[in-house]
Scaffold this motif. Sequence first.
Motif, mmCIF file in Angstrom:
data_model
loop_
_atom_site.group_PDB
_atom_site.id
_atom_site.type_symbol
_atom_site.label_atom_id
_atom_site.label_comp_id
_atom_site.label_asym_id
_atom_site.label_seq_id
_atom_site.Cartn_x
_atom_site.Cartn_y
_atom_site.Cartn_z
ATOM 1 N N GLU A 1 -1.784 12.708 5.694
ATOM 2 C CA GLU A 1 -1.174 12.390 4.394
ATOM 3 C C GLU A 1 0.341 12.251 4.543
ATOM 4 O O GLU A 1 0.992 13.115 5.124
ATOM 5 C CB GLU A 1 -1.528 13.511 3.422
ATOM 6 N N ARG A 2 0.899 11.150 4.027
ATOM 7 C CA ARG A 2 2.329 10.868 4.187
ATOM 8 C C ARG A 2 3.196 11.524 3.125
ATOM 9 O O ARG A 2 4.304 11.970 3.396
ATOM 10 C CB ARG A 2 2.579 9.356 4.128
ATOM 11 N N ASN A 3 2.738 11.539 1.892
ATOM 12 C CA ASN A 3 3.559 12.031 0.793
ATOM 13 C C ASN A 3 3.119 13.428 0.381
ATOM 14 O O ASN A 3 1.946 13.649 0.089
ATOM 15 C CB ASN A 3 3.459 11.077 -0.408
ATOM 16 N N LYS A 4 4.052 14.341 0.344
ATOM 17 C CA LYS A 4 3.748 15.716 -0.051
ATOM 18 C C LYS A 4 3.414 15.727 -1.541
ATOM 19 O O LYS A 4 4.235 15.357 -2.379
ATOM 20 C CB LYS A 4 4.954 16.611 0.240
ATOM 21 N N SER B 1 -1.795 7.506 0.842
ATOM 22 C CA SER B 1 -1.083 6.859 1.947
ATOM 23 C C SER B 1 -1.085 7.812 3.138
ATOM 24 O O SER B 1 -0.820 9.008 2.992
ATOM 25 C CB SER B 1 0.354 6.555 1.512
ATOM 26 N N LEU B 2 -1.386 7.262 4.329
ATOM 27 C CA LEU B 2 -1.550 8.084 5.520
ATOM 28 C C LEU B 2 -0.740 7.558 6.694
ATOM 29 O O LEU B 2 -0.512 6.358 6.818
ATOM 30 C CB LEU B 2 -3.029 8.102 5.931
ATOM 31 N N ARG B 3 -0.320 8.462 7.555
ATOM 32 C CA ARG B 3 0.328 8.132 8.824
ATOM 33 C C ARG B 3 -0.774 8.103 9.884
ATOM 34 O O ARG B 3 -1.702 8.912 9.852
ATOM 35 C CB ARG B 3 1.361 9.205 9.143
ATOM 36 N N LYS C 1 -2.056 8.294 13.852
ATOM 37 C CA LYS C 1 -1.751 8.788 15.206
ATOM 38 C C LYS C 1 -3.023 8.650 16.047
ATOM 39 O O LYS C 1 -4.039 9.279 15.758
ATOM 40 C CB LYS C 1 -1.315 10.260 15.148
ATOM 41 N N TYR D 1 0.257 2.837 9.701
ATOM 42 C CA TYR D 1 -0.103 3.437 8.417
ATOM 43 C C TYR D 1 -1.524 3.052 8.030
ATOM 44 O O TYR D 1 -2.063 2.055 8.497
ATOM 45 C CB TYR D 1 0.868 2.993 7.321
#
Length: 124
Positions: free
Chosen positions: A78-81, A63-65, A67, A47
């Motif tokens: 972006e993690r949260n819609k 907040s980000l995922r 890769k 994260y």
Amino acid sequence: MKKLLIILLLLPSLAIAKDYKTIISGKKLTYKGENCAGVAFSSNGLYAFIYAEQGTKCLPNLSLRVKWLNNNTVMLVERNKTAENAPQVIVMQFKSIKKNKTTVKNIWAGWGDQPDQIEKYTIK
């Protein structure tokens, strides 16, 4: 003979390739000249969090995922819609790290045509 010579010339550069994921995991990259703004990576490397200059407070606002696309390029999603739009995506290509400084090419991944930008960060 020429192939062997080429291989021998390339071998040292392959052996000293940097493991950017290990170097930046658990660290915060702060934009050069800023106190807070930048991106922080979790210690497990899964994260990341975007920080913006917000006066005296330094709190994450996105907040980000994480890769990893290869050994020097990371995609942050972006993690949260937050809206019906597509998630924000940031692609960072690490160009160099020297001591606690890094140079990153931020590759434009949004709608429209925007140039990629070279950014300098301090690693904390």
